[in-house]
Write a protein that holds these residues in place. Structure first.
Motif, PDB file in Angstrom:
ATOM      1  N   GLY A  10     -12.082 -13.097  27.166  1.00  0.00           N
ATOM      2  CA  GLY A  10     -12.738 -14.394  27.058  1.00  0.00           C
ATOM      3  C   GLY A  10     -14.196 -14.334  27.468  1.00  0.00           C
ATOM      4  N   GLU A  11     -14.448 -13.719  28.614  1.00  0.00           N
ATOM      5  CA  GLU A  11     -15.827 -13.562  29.086  1.00  0.00           C
ATOM      6  C   GLU A  11     -16.627 -12.723  28.106  1.00  0.00           C
ATOM      7  OE1 GLU A  11     -15.866 -11.951  33.043  1.00  0.00           O
ATOM      8  OE2 GLU A  11     -14.327 -13.361  33.706  1.00  0.00           O
ATOM      9  N   TYR A  12     -16.009 -11.655  27.603  1.00  0.00           N
ATOM     10  CA  TYR A  12     -16.689 -10.771  26.660  1.00  0.00           C
ATOM     11  C   TYR A  12     -17.029 -11.523  25.373  1.00  0.00           C
ATOM     12  CZ  TYR A  12     -17.710  -6.648  23.867  1.00  0.00           C
ATOM     13  OH  TYR A  12     -18.325  -5.720  23.066  1.00  0.00           O
ATOM     14  N   LEU A  13     -16.081 -12.312  24.876  1.00  0.00           N
ATOM     15  CA  LEU A  13     -16.333 -13.104  23.667  1.00  0.00           C
ATOM     16  C   LEU A  13     -17.487 -14.080  23.883  1.00  0.00           C
ATOM     17  CD1 LEU A  13     -12.759 -13.894  22.335  1.00  0.00           C
ATOM     18  CD2 LEU A  13     -14.590 -12.752  21.081  1.00  0.00           C
ATOM     19  N   ARG A  14     -17.484 -14.749  25.023  1.00  0.00           N
ATOM     20  CA  ARG A  14     -18.565 -15.702  25.325  1.00  0.00           C
ATOM     21  C   ARG A  14     -19.916 -14.983  25.331  1.00  0.00           C
ATOM     22  NH1 ARG A  14     -16.966 -18.394  30.018  1.00  0.00           N
ATOM     23  NH2 ARG A  14     -16.170 -20.070  28.717  1.00  0.00           N
ATOM     24  N   GLU A  15     -19.962 -13.805  25.970  1.00  0.00           N
ATOM     25  CA  GLU A  15     -21.198 -13.032  26.040  1.00  0.00           C
ATOM     26  C   GLU A  15     -21.663 -12.613  24.635  1.00  0.00           C
ATOM     27  OE1 GLU A  15     -22.392  -8.606  27.554  1.00  0.00           O
ATOM     28  OE2 GLU A  15     -21.066  -9.778  28.840  1.00  0.00           O
ATOM     29  N   GLN A  16     -20.730 -12.143  23.817  1.00  0.00           N
ATOM     30  CA  GLN A  16     -21.071 -11.726  22.450  1.00  0.00           C
ATOM     31  C   GLN A  16     -21.532 -12.929  21.618  1.00  0.00           C
ATOM     32  OE1 GLN A  16     -21.289  -8.479  21.414  1.00  0.00           O
ATOM     33  NE2 GLN A  16     -20.945  -8.180  23.604  1.00  0.00           N
ATOM     34  N   ARG A  17     -20.880 -14.060  21.799  1.00  0.00           N
ATOM     35  CA  ARG A  17     -21.259 -15.277  21.063  1.00  0.00           C
ATOM     36  C   ARG A  17     -22.672 -15.697  21.441  1.00  0.00           C
ATOM     37  NH1 ARG A  17     -21.256 -20.372  22.635  1.00  0.00           N
ATOM     38  NH2 ARG A  17     -19.825 -20.104  24.382  1.00  0.00           N
ATOM     39  N   ARG A  18     -22.969 -15.654  22.724  1.00  0.00           N
ATOM     40  CA  ARG A  18     -24.317 -16.031  23.179  1.00  0.00           C
ATOM     41  C   ARG A  18     -25.361 -15.041  22.691  1.00  0.00           C
ATOM     42  NH1 ARG A  18     -22.597 -18.135  29.203  1.00  0.00           N
ATOM     43  NH2 ARG A  18     -21.869 -20.185  28.512  1.00  0.00           N
ATOM     44  N   ALA A  31     -14.978 -17.991  12.275  1.00  0.00           N
ATOM     45  CA  ALA A  31     -13.758 -17.199  12.472  1.00  0.00           C
ATOM     46  C   ALA A  31     -12.515 -17.898  11.936  1.00  0.00           C
ATOM     47  CB  ALA A  31     -13.572 -16.887  13.957  1.00  0.00           C
ATOM     48  N   GLY A  32     -12.634 -19.168  11.592  1.00  0.00           N
ATOM     49  CA  GLY A  32     -11.487 -19.896  11.068  1.00  0.00           C
ATOM     50  C   GLY A  32     -10.480 -20.302  12.135  1.00  0.00           C
ATOM     51  N   VAL A  33     -10.978 -20.554  13.352  1.00  0.00           N
ATOM     52  CA  VAL A  33     -10.104 -21.032  14.434  1.00  0.00           C
ATOM     53  C   VAL A  33     -10.642 -22.378  14.908  1.00  0.00           C
ATOM     54  CG1 VAL A  33      -9.454 -18.703  15.178  1.00  0.00           C
ATOM     55  CG2 VAL A  33     -11.378 -19.832  16.278  1.00  0.00           C
ATOM     56  N   SER A  34      -9.832 -23.118  15.629  1.00  0.00           N
ATOM     57  CA  SER A  34     -10.285 -24.427  16.099  1.00  0.00           C
ATOM     58  C   SER A  34     -11.226 -24.262  17.289  1.00  0.00           C
ATOM     59  CB  SER A  34      -9.095 -25.307  16.484  1.00  0.00           C
ATOM     60  OG  SER A  34      -8.539 -24.871  17.706  1.00  0.00           O
ATOM     61  N   ASN A  35     -12.117 -25.205  17.418  1.00  0.00           N
ATOM     62  CA  ASN A  35     -13.069 -25.224  18.511  1.00  0.00           C
ATOM     63  C   ASN A  35     -12.359 -25.253  19.876  1.00  0.00           C
ATOM     64  OD1 ASN A  35     -15.730 -25.375  19.532  1.00  0.00           O
ATOM     65  ND2 ASN A  35     -15.597 -27.599  19.680  1.00  0.00           N
ATOM     66  N   GLU A  51      -4.723 -10.662  15.257  1.00  0.00           N
ATOM     67  CA  GLU A  51      -5.301 -11.243  14.045  1.00  0.00           C
ATOM     68  C   GLU A  51      -6.479 -12.158  14.383  1.00  0.00           C
ATOM     69  OE1 GLU A  51      -4.028 -14.308  10.509  1.00  0.00           O
ATOM     70  OE2 GLU A  51      -2.460 -13.044  11.372  1.00  0.00           O
ATOM     71  N   ILE A  52      -6.326 -12.979  15.396  1.00  0.00           N
ATOM     72  CA  ILE A  52      -7.417 -13.872  15.818  1.00  0.00           C
ATOM     73  C   ILE A  52      -8.592 -13.055  16.332  1.00  0.00           C
ATOM     74  CG2 ILE A  52      -8.100 -15.658  17.486  1.00  0.00           C
ATOM     75  CD1 ILE A  52      -6.303 -16.724  15.231  1.00  0.00           C
ATOM     76  N   LEU A  53      -8.305 -12.012  17.109  1.00  0.00           N
ATOM     77  CA  LEU A  53      -9.382 -11.150  17.607  1.00  0.00           C
ATOM     78  C   LEU A  53     -10.125 -10.496  16.451  1.00  0.00           C
ATOM     79  CD1 LEU A  53      -7.748  -9.478  20.729  1.00  0.00           C
ATOM     80  CD2 LEU A  53      -9.536 -11.231  20.692  1.00  0.00           C
ATOM     81  N   GLN A  54      -9.384 -10.097  15.422  1.00  0.00           N
ATOM     82  CA  GLN A  54     -10.017  -9.487  14.255  1.00  0.00           C
ATOM     83  C   GLN A  54     -10.938 -10.495  13.559  1.00  0.00           C
ATOM     84  OE1 GLN A  54      -7.320  -7.940  11.304  1.00  0.00           O
ATOM     85  NE2 GLN A  54      -8.833  -6.492  10.582  1.00  0.00           N
ATOM     86  N   GLN A  55     -10.494 -11.724  13.419  1.00  0.00           N
ATOM     87  CA  GLN A  55     -11.311 -12.772  12.800  1.00  0.00           C
ATOM     88  C   GLN A  55     -12.576 -13.030  13.628  1.00  0.00           C
ATOM     89  OE1 GLN A  55      -7.272 -15.075  11.728  1.00  0.00           O
ATOM     90  NE2 GLN A  55      -9.029 -16.423  11.825  1.00  0.00           N
ATOM     91  N   LEU A  56     -12.415 -13.075  14.950  1.00  0.00           N
ATOM     92  CA  LEU A  56     -13.562 -13.295  15.831  1.00  0.00           C
ATOM     93  C   LEU A  56     -14.539 -12.124  15.760  1.00  0.00           C
ATOM     94  CD1 LEU A  56     -11.656 -14.826  18.872  1.00  0.00           C
ATOM     95  CD2 LEU A  56     -13.357 -16.008  17.443  1.00  0.00           C
ATOM     96  N   ALA A  57     -14.003 -10.901  15.734  1.00  0.00           N
ATOM     97  CA  ALA A  57     -14.853  -9.717  15.648  1.00  0.00           C
ATOM     98  C   ALA A  57     -15.664  -9.729  14.353  1.00  0.00           C
ATOM     99  CB  ALA A  57     -14.006  -8.450  15.738  1.00  0.00           C
ATOM    100  N   LYS A  58     -15.010 -10.077  13.269  1.00  0.00           N
ATOM    101  CA  LYS A  58     -15.697 -10.122  11.979  1.00  0.00           C
ATOM    102  C   LYS A  58     -16.805 -11.173  12.007  1.00  0.00           C
ATOM    103  CE  LYS A  58     -14.876 -10.432   7.024  1.00  0.00           C
ATOM    104  NZ  LYS A  58     -13.892 -10.637   5.972  1.00  0.00           N
ATOM    105  N   ALA A  59     -16.526 -12.341  12.562  1.00  0.00           N
ATOM    106  CA  ALA A  59     -17.524 -13.407  12.648  1.00  0.00           C
ATOM    107  C   ALA A  59     -18.694 -13.005  13.546  1.00  0.00           C
ATOM    108  CB  ALA A  59     -16.875 -14.687  13.151  1.00  0.00           C
ATOM    109  N   LEU A  60     -18.409 -12.237  14.597  1.00  0.00           N
ATOM    110  CA  LEU A  60     -19.453 -11.792  15.526  1.00  0.00           C
ATOM    111  C   LEU A  60     -20.117 -10.495  15.078  1.00  0.00           C
ATOM    112  CD1 LEU A  60     -17.629 -12.493  18.895  1.00  0.00           C
ATOM    113  CD2 LEU A  60     -19.746 -13.591  18.106  1.00  0.00           C
ATOM    114  N   ARG A  61     -19.539  -9.868  14.050  1.00  0.00           N
ATOM    115  CA  ARG A  61     -20.027  -8.576  13.541  1.00  0.00           C
ATOM    116  C   ARG A  61     -19.986  -7.507  14.627  1.00  0.00           C
ATOM    117  NH1 ARG A  61     -24.921  -9.979   9.373  1.00  0.00           N
ATOM    118  NH2 ARG A  61     -23.659 -11.291   8.031  1.00  0.00           N
TER     119      ARG A  61
END
Length: 145
Positions: A10-18, A31-35, A51-61
């Motif tokens: 979660g922390e890592y995703l937030r950091e990558q998103r920022r 990523a096709g997930v709900s807010n 699967e969700i992690l894969q979608q998030l990774a693709k969206a974050l590149r």
């Protein structure tokens, strides 16, 4: 709701998103997930599926494998390698084909430079012993030029 032990995903995703300069809503849409679901993942309240992690990774590149390691789904192979892959995939200044070529070149260099650790053979002749065809009485002649 208590925080689940889901690693630092979660922390890592937030950091990558920022780092990607995306809002929570923008990443969720990409990523096709709900807010709310993405918010819960970032806060450690939900454990995302592969699967969700894969979608998030693709969206974050970034590398999905990096997220799997962060989520504890995969053993960490080589942190340096994963970080290089993530950096290449996250670079917005190069296109997808260039990213794949860079990763292939990087992998080929790693394979070329891999040090194969061979076991050191045991000394066949212990210190102080002489080969059978050389006795202490045989003179050793120095080499002359």
């Amino acid at each position: 709701m208590a925080s689940l032990n889901v690693g630092n995903v979660g922390e890592y995703l937030r950091e990558q998103r920022r780092n990607a300069q995306l809002s929570l809503r923008q990443l969720a849409d990409a990523a096709g997930v709900s807010n709310p679901y993405l918010s819960q993942i970032e806060r450690g309240l939900r454990k995302p599926s592969a699967e969700i992690l894969q979608q998030l990774a693709k969206a974050l590149r970034i590398s999905a494998e990096t997220l799997y390691v962060q989520a504890g789904m995969l053993e960490e192979r080589d942190r340096d390698e994963l970080e290089v892959h993530a950096a290449i995939l996250a670079d917005p200044t190069i296109n997808e084909r260039q990213k794949q070529v860079l990763i292939q070149i990087y992998e080929s260099f790693r394979k070329e430079n891999a040090v194969v650790e061979e076991p050191v053979p045991a000394d066949p002749m212990p210190a102080g012993s002489l080969p059978a065809d050389l006795s202490p009485a045989d003179p050793v002649q120095p080499k002359t030029a």
